[in-house]
Design a protein around this motif. Structure first.
Motif, mmCIF file in Angstrom:
data_model
loop_
_atom_site.group_PDB
_atom_site.id
_atom_site.type_symbol
_atom_site.label_atom_id
_atom_site.label_comp_id
_atom_site.label_asym_id
_atom_site.label_seq_id
_atom_site.Cartn_x
_atom_site.Cartn_y
_atom_site.Cartn_z
ATOM 1 N N PHE A 187 -9.617 -51.193 -4.086
ATOM 2 C CA PHE A 187 -8.205 -51.170 -3.712
ATOM 3 C C PHE A 187 -7.320 -51.045 -4.951
ATOM 4 N N LYS A 188 -7.681 -51.743 -6.021
ATOM 5 C CA LYS A 188 -6.896 -51.656 -7.262
ATOM 6 C C LYS A 188 -6.912 -50.229 -7.809
ATOM 7 N N SER A 189 -8.049 -49.541 -7.698
ATOM 8 C CA SER A 189 -8.110 -48.154 -8.178
ATOM 9 C C SER A 189 -7.213 -47.251 -7.335
ATOM 10 N N VAL A 190 -7.158 -47.504 -6.018
ATOM 11 C CA VAL A 190 -6.267 -46.732 -5.142
ATOM 12 C C VAL A 190 -4.807 -46.994 -5.514
ATOM 13 N N LEU A 191 -4.485 -48.260 -5.750
ATOM 14 C CA LEU A 191 -3.127 -48.626 -6.142
ATOM 15 C C LEU A 191 -2.739 -47.933 -7.447
ATOM 16 N N ASP A 192 -3.652 -47.900 -8.403
ATOM 17 C CA ASP A 192 -3.374 -47.232 -9.680
ATOM 18 C C ASP A 192 -3.150 -45.735 -9.477
ATOM 19 N N ARG A 193 -3.924 -45.125 -8.572
ATOM 20 C CA ARG A 193 -3.786 -43.682 -8.342
ATOM 21 C C ARG A 193 -2.444 -43.367 -7.686
ATOM 22 N N LEU A 194 -2.036 -44.162 -6.704
ATOM 23 C CA LEU A 194 -0.746 -43.926 -6.066
ATOM 24 C C LEU A 194 0.406 -44.189 -7.039
ATOM 25 N N SER A 195 0.258 -45.214 -7.865
ATOM 26 C CA SER A 195 1.311 -45.530 -8.834
ATOM 27 C C SER A 195 1.461 -44.409 -9.855
ATOM 28 N N SER A 196 0.329 -43.893 -10.359
ATOM 29 C CA SER A 196 0.413 -42.798 -11.335
ATOM 30 C C SER A 196 0.938 -41.527 -10.673
ATOM 31 N N PHE A 197 0.633 -41.332 -9.389
ATOM 32 C CA PHE A 197 1.164 -40.183 -8.639
ATOM 33 C C PHE A 197 2.682 -40.283 -8.557
ATOM 34 N N ASP A 198 3.171 -41.475 -8.212
ATOM 35 C CA ASP A 198 4.617 -41.709 -8.155
ATOM 36 C C ASP A 198 5.271 -41.450 -9.512
ATOM 37 N N GLU A 199 4.649 -41.970 -10.557
ATOM 38 C CA GLU A 199 5.218 -41.813 -11.894
ATOM 39 C C GLU A 199 5.283 -40.340 -12.306
ATOM 40 N N THR A 200 4.222 -39.583 -11.981
ATOM 41 C CA THR A 200 4.197 -38.165 -12.334
ATOM 42 C C THR A 200 5.258 -37.396 -11.561
ATOM 43 N N ILE A 201 5.441 -37.745 -10.287
ATOM 44 C CA ILE A 201 6.503 -37.110 -9.495
ATOM 45 C C ILE A 201 7.862 -37.403 -10.119
ATOM 46 N N ASP A 202 8.079 -38.667 -10.510
ATOM 47 C CA ASP A 202 9.361 -39.038 -11.117
ATOM 48 C C ASP A 202 9.609 -38.263 -12.407
ATOM 49 N N VAL A 203 8.554 -38.130 -13.228
ATOM 50 C CA VAL A 203 8.697 -37.394 -14.491
ATOM 51 C C VAL A 203 9.015 -35.927 -14.217
ATOM 52 N N ALA A 204 8.273 -35.331 -13.253
ATOM 53 C CA ALA A 204 8.500 -33.912 -12.938
ATOM 54 C C ALA A 204 9.907 -33.700 -12.384
ATOM 55 N N ARG A 205 10.369 -34.621 -11.547
ATOM 56 C CA ARG A 205 11.715 -34.487 -10.982
ATOM 57 C C ARG A 205 12.775 -34.659 -12.060
ATOM 58 N N ALA A 206 12.573 -35.620 -12.957
ATOM 59 C CA ALA A 206 13.544 -35.839 -14.030
ATOM 60 C C ALA A 206 13.625 -34.611 -14.928
ATOM 61 N N ARG A 207 12.453 -34.023 -15.217
ATOM 62 C CA ARG A 207 12.441 -32.825 -16.055
ATOM 63 C C ARG A 207 13.135 -31.669 -15.344
ATOM 64 N N SER A 208 12.890 -31.558 -14.034
ATOM 65 C CA SER A 208 13.509 -30.481 -13.267
ATOM 66 C C SER A 208 15.015 -30.660 -13.181
ATOM 67 N N GLU A 209 15.458 -31.923 -12.976
ATOM 68 C CA GLU A 209 16.899 -32.189 -12.910
ATOM 69 C C GLU A 209 17.556 -31.893 -14.256
ATOM 70 N N GLY A 210 16.862 -32.269 -15.329
ATOM 71 C CA GLY A 210 17.429 -32.060 -16.654
ATOM 72 C C GLY A 210 17.473 -30.598 -17.063
ATOM 73 N N ALA A 211 16.611 -29.767 -16.416
ATOM 74 C CA ALA A 211 16.548 -28.344 -16.778
ATOM 75 C C ALA A 211 17.189 -27.468 -15.714
ATOM 76 N N ARG A 212 18.072 -28.025 -14.922
ATOM 77 C CA ARG A 212 18.701 -27.242 -13.866
ATOM 78 C C ARG A 212 19.731 -26.305 -14.480
ATOM 79 N N VAL A 213 19.420 -25.010 -14.478
ATOM 80 C CA VAL A 213 20.284 -24.037 -15.146
ATOM 81 C C VAL A 213 20.985 -23.111 -14.165
ATOM 82 N N VAL A 214 20.518 -23.063 -12.920
ATOM 83 C CA VAL A 214 21.070 -22.125 -11.942
ATOM 84 C C VAL A 214 22.301 -22.723 -11.283
ATOM 85 N N SER A 215 23.362 -21.933 -11.212
ATOM 86 C CA SER A 215 24.584 -22.358 -10.539
ATOM 87 C C SER A 215 25.171 -21.162 -9.798
ATOM 88 N N ARG A 216 26.212 -21.399 -9.038
ATOM 89 C CA ARG A 216 26.886 -20.336 -8.291
ATOM 90 C C ARG A 216 28.219 -20.013 -8.958
#
Length: 699
Positions: free
Chosen positions: A455-484
């Motif tokens: 169970f601890k290994s599953v918890l670690d995998r979900l936590s690292s998944f969440d963290e990676t999503i957060d990092v990818a989203r933060a990078r995407s938000e910070g690199a938002r160059v398209v506008s109208r």
């Protein structure tokens, strides 16, 4: 929680006054426990929503059972209901539970568990439910889940209470056997054991049904949550580019979410452990009181000196020693199980990828290379498996030995007193049973160490998944160059594009694409042509600068290798829209225009079209999509490279005729493409190594 805390504090004062009035030490103990419970309930406002459920249940029960205890102390409990009165220690027990919930909620690993659990229990989504025989109702999904948890906890406590009651039946029944008292033997069997046993079965079935409904609702919500987070804002693409610790997101969503909630095949997840811990602690506290009282029958061996709770201290020392040794032996299991999930997922992915590229592998006769790769990855699985076997073998040797000795110890302690005639057989069996219950509760860590590690290994995998999503989203938000923008042109300014490793590759100072002007983008491989297209499409996360799209204009990008989903051909052609969004004749016309007329009569055929269609046919499916979507701007990233020059020319002429209002921008290497574009832009390498777009003028 604050109002509930005030109510518990008021009861603590009442219990203290009652204890002073009656000079009852037990009531003073209850008052102290209730006061501590009131304090932790007050502080419980800071706890996670999931833990608040349990704290609120136990704090409320402290008041309910406490008032019953006061009624019992005053002699107000009806004599006819004496057999159904809760144990006098019940109020103190649930107060201890509430305090324990607050203490446990501050442990780091529990904080991580409840962070994920609170995603569900804090949600504002609406859900539907039905309690037979009542009609369906609508309510907040989290409220339905909380109601289920409350009922399950009450059922669980009822089961523990029945178990305690049956331990007294066991004592009286064996005493009746020893005394050859037939009347008492049958009375205990028919009027004590039978009703309680059947009631236990009934609530166990009810528990199973409610538990199953809670698990599937929880899993459905959490799966939808992670799928939305993974796919939202092109996060999945950013994670793929970045790599990192969140390997195999498909497994994390499909398997780890299930294991987190219910443990999968192992059957132990956050829900299971929550209820299991409540049952364990309930048994521990309830039978500890029984064992403490029974300890009065047993002085220290060879003396007449009695230690309060002697048997309890023996089992506590025994369980503590076993727990420490178990952790020392098995502490590497969590890492091994984490690695196991990764290796298994990599192996399955390799098999799936081999199936997807079976034709290419066959053409290259790459079967031996693929076999070597697969076997190499499987050897990693075997190595990991054997490492787990070694650790589990060591654990099994100790826990099996420990388990064999545990049932004997209480009989070894009580046997001299039974043979000396100081206790009856029923007291001896009740002591052994209570000792075993307390020992089992205290050795929870030992009994479930392996599944806790999983169970601890599953918890670690979900936590690292969440963290990676957060990092990818933060990078995407910070690199938002398209506008109208209000203009009609598509304008790029001060645009810098980098690779995932941070190396800059493209620099665009100023560049604009005019509507209606077809453009061909050329340049050497690796010069960032496709990367520039992806930045314009708004999916490249490693970008700074500005991409201004005309207000209200739609944009579509067709890559060299288009995505063809499994299902009907019609669904593949209209993707990502729905078949129902288009008239059937329009879909057929798009196929015919894309030179796929032979497939018109197969629109409703389910197949793996990504494998059945050739590369050129797949590219023409993407062209048919563009015909249906009718974008204002169509970017073709070598989207006709698999076609011969004649067919490629027909496709471009057809696009010009069918989509007269669409501006086409292409990437290509063939010189013949110049005939279908009014402007050519070349990616040229600058002195600093970066590539920049330059208009190429033809004589």
């Amino acid at each position: 929680m604050r109002k509930l805390s005030a109510a518990v504090a008021a009861f603590a004062v009442l219990a203290a006054l009652s204890g002073a009035h009656m000079a009852d030490t037990d009531l003073f103990i209850l008052a102290v426990a209730a006061a501590l419970c009131a304090y932790t309930t007050w502080r419980g406002a800071e706890m996670s929503s999931f833990m608040k459920i349990f704290a609120a249940i136990f704090s409320t029960e402290t008041i309910v059972f406490g008032l019953i205890r006061l009624v019992q102390a005053e002699g107000g409990w009806p004599g006819a209901l004496a057999a159904y009165a809760p144990p006098e220690s019940m109020a103190v027990t649930v107060a201890v539970f509430s305090i324990a919930v607050y203490a446990v909620s501050r442990i780091p690993v529990v904080l991580e568990m409840t962070r994920i659990a609170d995603l569900y229990f804090d949600s504002q989504d609406r859900g539907e439910g039905r309690v037979w025989p009542f009609p369906r109702f609508a309510a907040r999904e989290s409220a339905i889940a909380i109601a289920m948890i409350v009922v399950l906890v009450l059922i669980n406590q009822g089961q523990v209470g029945i178990t305690v009651r049956l331990s007294f039946f066991n004592r009286d029944w064996f005493n009746a056997i020893q005394e050859k008292n037939a009347a008492e033997f049958w009375r205990q069997l028919l009027f004590v054991f039978t009703p309680w046993a059947f009631f236990y079965v009934a609530i166990a079935v009810m528990e199973f049904v409610i538990q199953s409904m809670l698990i599937i609702r929880w899993r459905r919500w959490l799966t939808e949550h992670y799928v939305a987070r993974w796919l939202g804002g092109h996060t999945h693409y950013g994670m793929t580019l970045a790599g990192g610790p969140a390997d195999n997101p498909d497994q994390r969503i499909a398997e780890d979410v299930n294991r987190f909630i219910n443990g999968g095949d192992e059957g132990y997840g956050i829900y299971s452990y929550s209820i299991l811990l409540i049952s364990t602690v309930s048994s521990l506290v309830s039978f500890s009181f029984v064992l403490w009282e029974l300890s009065g029958n047993y002085p220290l061996p060879g003396t007449n000196f009695y230690i309060p709770g002697f048997l309890f201290w023996v089992v506590l020392a025994y369980a503590t020693l076993g727990t420490v040794i178990t952790h020392i032996i098995g502490r590497r299991l969590t890492t091994l199980y984490f690695d196991k999930q990764r290796r298994e997922a990599d192996f399955r992915f390799s098999l799936a990828r081999l199936r997807e590229y079976s034709e290419q592998i066959a053409l290259l006769s790459g079967e031996n290379a693929e076999q070597g790769t697969l076997l190499q990855r499987f050897r990693g699985i075997v190595f990991n498996y054997l490492s787990i076997v070694v650790k589990r073998k060591q654990l099994m040797i100790f826990t099996a030995t420990y388990g064999q000795l545990s049932p004997i110890i209480p009989y070894v302690i009580t046997a001299p007193f039974y043979f000396a005639g100081r206790i009856q057989l029923g007291v001896m069996t009740q002591t052994a049973s209570s000792f075993a219950r307390v020992e089992s509760a205290l050795t929870f860590f030992i009994n479930y160490y392996t599944s806790l590690a999983q169970f601890k290994s599953v918890l670690d995998r979900l936590s690292s998944f969440d963290e990676t999503i957060d990092v990818a989203r933060a990078r995407s938000e910070g690199a938002r160059v398209v506008s109208r923008a209000s203009g009609e042109a598509l304008a790029l300014a001060d645009l810098t594009l980098s690779l995932p490793d941070g190396r800059r590759i493209v620099q665009v100072d100023r560049l604009s694409f005019e509507p209606g002007q077809s453009v061909l983008l050329t340049g050497p491989s690796g010069s960032g042509k496709s990367t520039l297209f992806r930045a314009i499409a708004g999916i490249w996360p490693h970008a700074t600068g500005s991409v201004a799209l005309p207000q209200g204009a739609s944009l579509m990008l067709a890559p060299q290798r288009p995505y063809i989903p499994m299902g009907t051909l019609a669904a593949a052609v209209v993707y990502p829209a729905a078949v129902e969004d288009f008239v059937r004749s329009d879909i057929e016309a798009a196929l015919i225009a894309a030179r796929l007329a032979p497939f018109v009569d197969q629109l409703d055929v389910n197949n793996n079209w990504g494998q059945r269609l050739s590369g050129g046919e797949q590219q023409r499916v993407a062209i048919a999509r563009a015909l249906l979507a009718k974008p204002d701007w169509l970017f073709l990233d070598e989207a006709t490279s698999a076609l011969d020059e004649k067919l490629e020319g027909e496709i471009y002429r057809m696009l010009r005729d069918q989509l007269p209002k669409t501006t086409i921008v292409s990437i290509g290497h063939r010189s013949t493409l110049l005939d279908y574009h009014a402007r050519q832009i070349e990616m040229e390498e600058r002195a600093d190594g970066l590539f920049a777009p330059r208009d190429k003028v033809h004589a």
